[in-house]
Scaffold this motif. Structure first.
Motif, PDB file in Angstrom:
ATOM      1  N   THR A  28      91.986  22.862  21.692  1.00 47.67           N
ATOM      2  CA  THR A  28      93.109  22.305  22.464  1.00 47.67           C
ATOM      3  C   THR A  28      92.984  20.792  22.563  1.00 47.67           C
ATOM      4  O   THR A  28      93.984  20.079  22.603  1.00 47.67           O
ATOM      5  N   PHE A  29      91.764  20.288  22.558  1.00 43.66           N
ATOM      6  CA  PHE A  29      91.546  18.856  22.669  1.00 43.66           C
ATOM      7  C   PHE A  29      92.070  18.099  21.462  1.00 43.66           C
ATOM      8  O   PHE A  29      92.263  16.883  21.529  1.00 43.66           O
ATOM      9  N   ASN A  30      92.339  18.771  20.374  1.00 42.97           N
ATOM     10  CA  ASN A  30      92.839  18.081  19.192  1.00 42.97           C
ATOM     11  C   ASN A  30      94.229  17.482  19.403  1.00 42.97           C
ATOM     12  O   ASN A  30      94.632  16.617  18.622  1.00 42.97           O
ATOM     13  N   ILE A  31      94.935  17.931  20.441  1.00 43.97           N
ATOM     14  CA  ILE A  31      96.251  17.337  20.706  1.00 43.97           C
ATOM     15  C   ILE A  31      96.209  16.371  21.891  1.00 43.97           C
ATOM     16  O   ILE A  31      97.235  15.837  22.289  1.00 43.97           O
ATOM     17  N   TYR A  32      95.002  16.144  22.424  1.00 46.42           N
ATOM     18  CA  TYR A  32      94.854  15.203  23.533  1.00 46.42           C
ATOM     19  C   TYR A  32      94.415  13.846  23.005  1.00 46.42           C
ATOM     20  O   TYR A  32      93.718  13.752  21.985  1.00 46.42           O
ATOM     21  N   SER A  33      94.791  12.797  23.709  1.00 48.90           N
ATOM     22  CA  SER A  33      94.171  11.523  23.413  1.00 48.90           C
ATOM     23  C   SER A  33      92.770  11.523  24.012  1.00 48.90           C
ATOM     24  O   SER A  33      92.498  12.235  24.981  1.00 48.90           O
ATOM     25  N   MET A  34      91.899  10.716  23.423  1.00 51.76           N
ATOM     26  CA  MET A  34      90.516  10.646  23.861  1.00 51.76           C
ATOM     27  C   MET A  34      90.141   9.197  24.128  1.00 51.76           C
ATOM     28  O   MET A  34      90.688   8.276  23.507  1.00 51.76           O
ATOM     29  N   ALA A  35      89.198   9.006  25.024  1.00 49.21           N
ATOM     30  CA  ALA A  35      88.796   7.647  25.370  1.00 49.21           C
ATOM     31  C   ALA A  35      87.314   7.596  25.703  1.00 49.21           C
ATOM     32  O   ALA A  35      86.690   8.625  26.006  1.00 49.21           O
ATOM     33  N   TRP A  36      86.793   6.399  25.648  1.00 51.91           N
ATOM     34  CA  TRP A  36      85.440   6.105  26.118  1.00 51.91           C
ATOM     35  C   TRP A  36      85.550   5.093  27.261  1.00 51.91           C
ATOM     36  O   TRP A  36      86.289   4.102  27.156  1.00 51.91           O
ATOM     37  N   PHE A  37      84.803   5.370  28.316  1.00 50.72           N
ATOM     38  CA  PHE A  37      84.627   4.450  29.423  1.00 50.72           C
ATOM     39  C   PHE A  37      83.132   4.206  29.588  1.00 50.72           C
ATOM     40  O   PHE A  37      82.306   4.916  29.009  1.00 50.72           O
ATOM     41  N   ARG A  38      82.795   3.214  30.377  1.00 48.53           N
ATOM     42  CA  ARG A  38      81.378   2.983  30.681  1.00 48.53           C
ATOM     43  C   ARG A  38      81.238   2.527  32.132  1.00 48.53           C
ATOM     44  O   ARG A  38      82.177   1.964  32.714  1.00 48.53           O
ATOM     45  N   GLN A  39      80.067   2.794  32.668  1.00 51.08           N
ATOM     46  CA  GLN A  39      79.806   2.393  34.045  1.00 51.08           C
ATOM     47  C   GLN A  39      78.364   1.929  34.171  1.00 51.08           C
ATOM     48  O   GLN A  39      77.429   2.690  33.896  1.00 51.08           O
ATOM     49  N   ALA A  40      78.213   0.686  34.560  1.00 51.66           N
ATOM     50  CA  ALA A  40      76.892   0.102  34.790  1.00 51.66           C
ATOM     51  C   ALA A  40      76.556   0.241  36.274  1.00 51.66           C
ATOM     52  O   ALA A  40      77.455   0.353  37.114  1.00 51.66           O
ATOM     53  N   PRO A  41      75.268   0.217  36.616  1.00 51.50           N
ATOM     54  CA  PRO A  41      74.869   0.352  38.030  1.00 51.50           C
ATOM     55  C   PRO A  41      75.542  -0.697  38.901  1.00 51.50           C
ATOM     56  O   PRO A  41      75.537  -1.890  38.580  1.00 51.50           O
ATOM     57  N   GLY A  42      76.149  -0.250  39.981  1.00 50.50           N
ATOM     58  CA  GLY A  42      76.771  -1.166  40.921  1.00 50.50           C
ATOM     59  C   GLY A  42      78.112  -1.714  40.484  1.00 50.50           C
ATOM     60  O   GLY A  42      78.685  -2.567  41.175  1.00 50.50           O
ATOM     61  N   LYS A  43      78.617  -1.229  39.353  1.00 53.37           N
ATOM     62  CA  LYS A  43      79.906  -1.725  38.855  1.00 53.37           C
ATOM     63  C   LYS A  43      80.916  -0.598  38.752  1.00 53.37           C
ATOM     64  O   LYS A  43      80.563   0.575  38.698  1.00 53.37           O
ATOM     65  N   GLU A  44      82.182  -0.967  38.692  1.00 55.86           N
ATOM     66  CA  GLU A  44      83.242   0.022  38.541  1.00 55.86           C
ATOM     67  C   GLU A  44      83.273   0.552  37.108  1.00 55.86           C
ATOM     68  O   GLU A  44      82.806  -0.106  36.175  1.00 55.86           O
TER      69      GLU A  44
END
Length: 124
Positions: A28-44
């Motif tokens: 099902t994920f083949n029809i979804y858009s995908m993304a990467w995020f990142r989070q460093a300590p103490g940051k959004e």
């Protein structure tokens, strides 16, 4: 149960490369858009890159443009993030996310599914 599982993180020296993978549990994920995020300590949480379901649209944060490449292999239900010329400031937990509506924007609240993350540490 719908799952996203990241892998490929680790410790690398500045200037080096890593490739992250995000494996989905359902086609099902083949029809979804995908993304990467990142989070460093103490940051959004910070947007890194996103790709549409067919790969035709790819968006990047300015901080990683020309260094990182997002791609996907729908046959393997896997999304990748090739990270080159890594910098110390790239150190963070990297999370992949999926959006049922096909959005490829930078707002994390628009993404419906999230993985647990993989740690990337860049040493000087």
């Amino acid at each position: 149960q719908v799952q996203l599982v990241e892998s490929g993180g680790g410790l690398v020296q500045a200037g080096g490369s890593l490739r992250l993978s995000c494996a989905a549990s359902s086609r099902t994920f083949n029809i979804y858009s995908m993304a990467w995020f990142r989070q460093a300590p103490g940051k959004e949480r910070e947007f890194v890159a996103a790709i549409s379901w067919n790969g035709a649209t790819r968006n990047y944060a300015d901080s990683v443009k020309a260094r990182f490449i997002i791609s996907r292999d729908n046959a393997k239900i896997t999304t990748y993030l090739q990270m080159n010329s890594l910098k110390v400031e790239d150190t963070a937990v990297y999370l992949c996310a999926a959006d049922r509506s096909g959005n490829t924007g930078p707002r994390s609240r628009e993404y419906d599914y999230w993985g647990q993350g993989t740690q990337v540490t860049v040493s000087s």
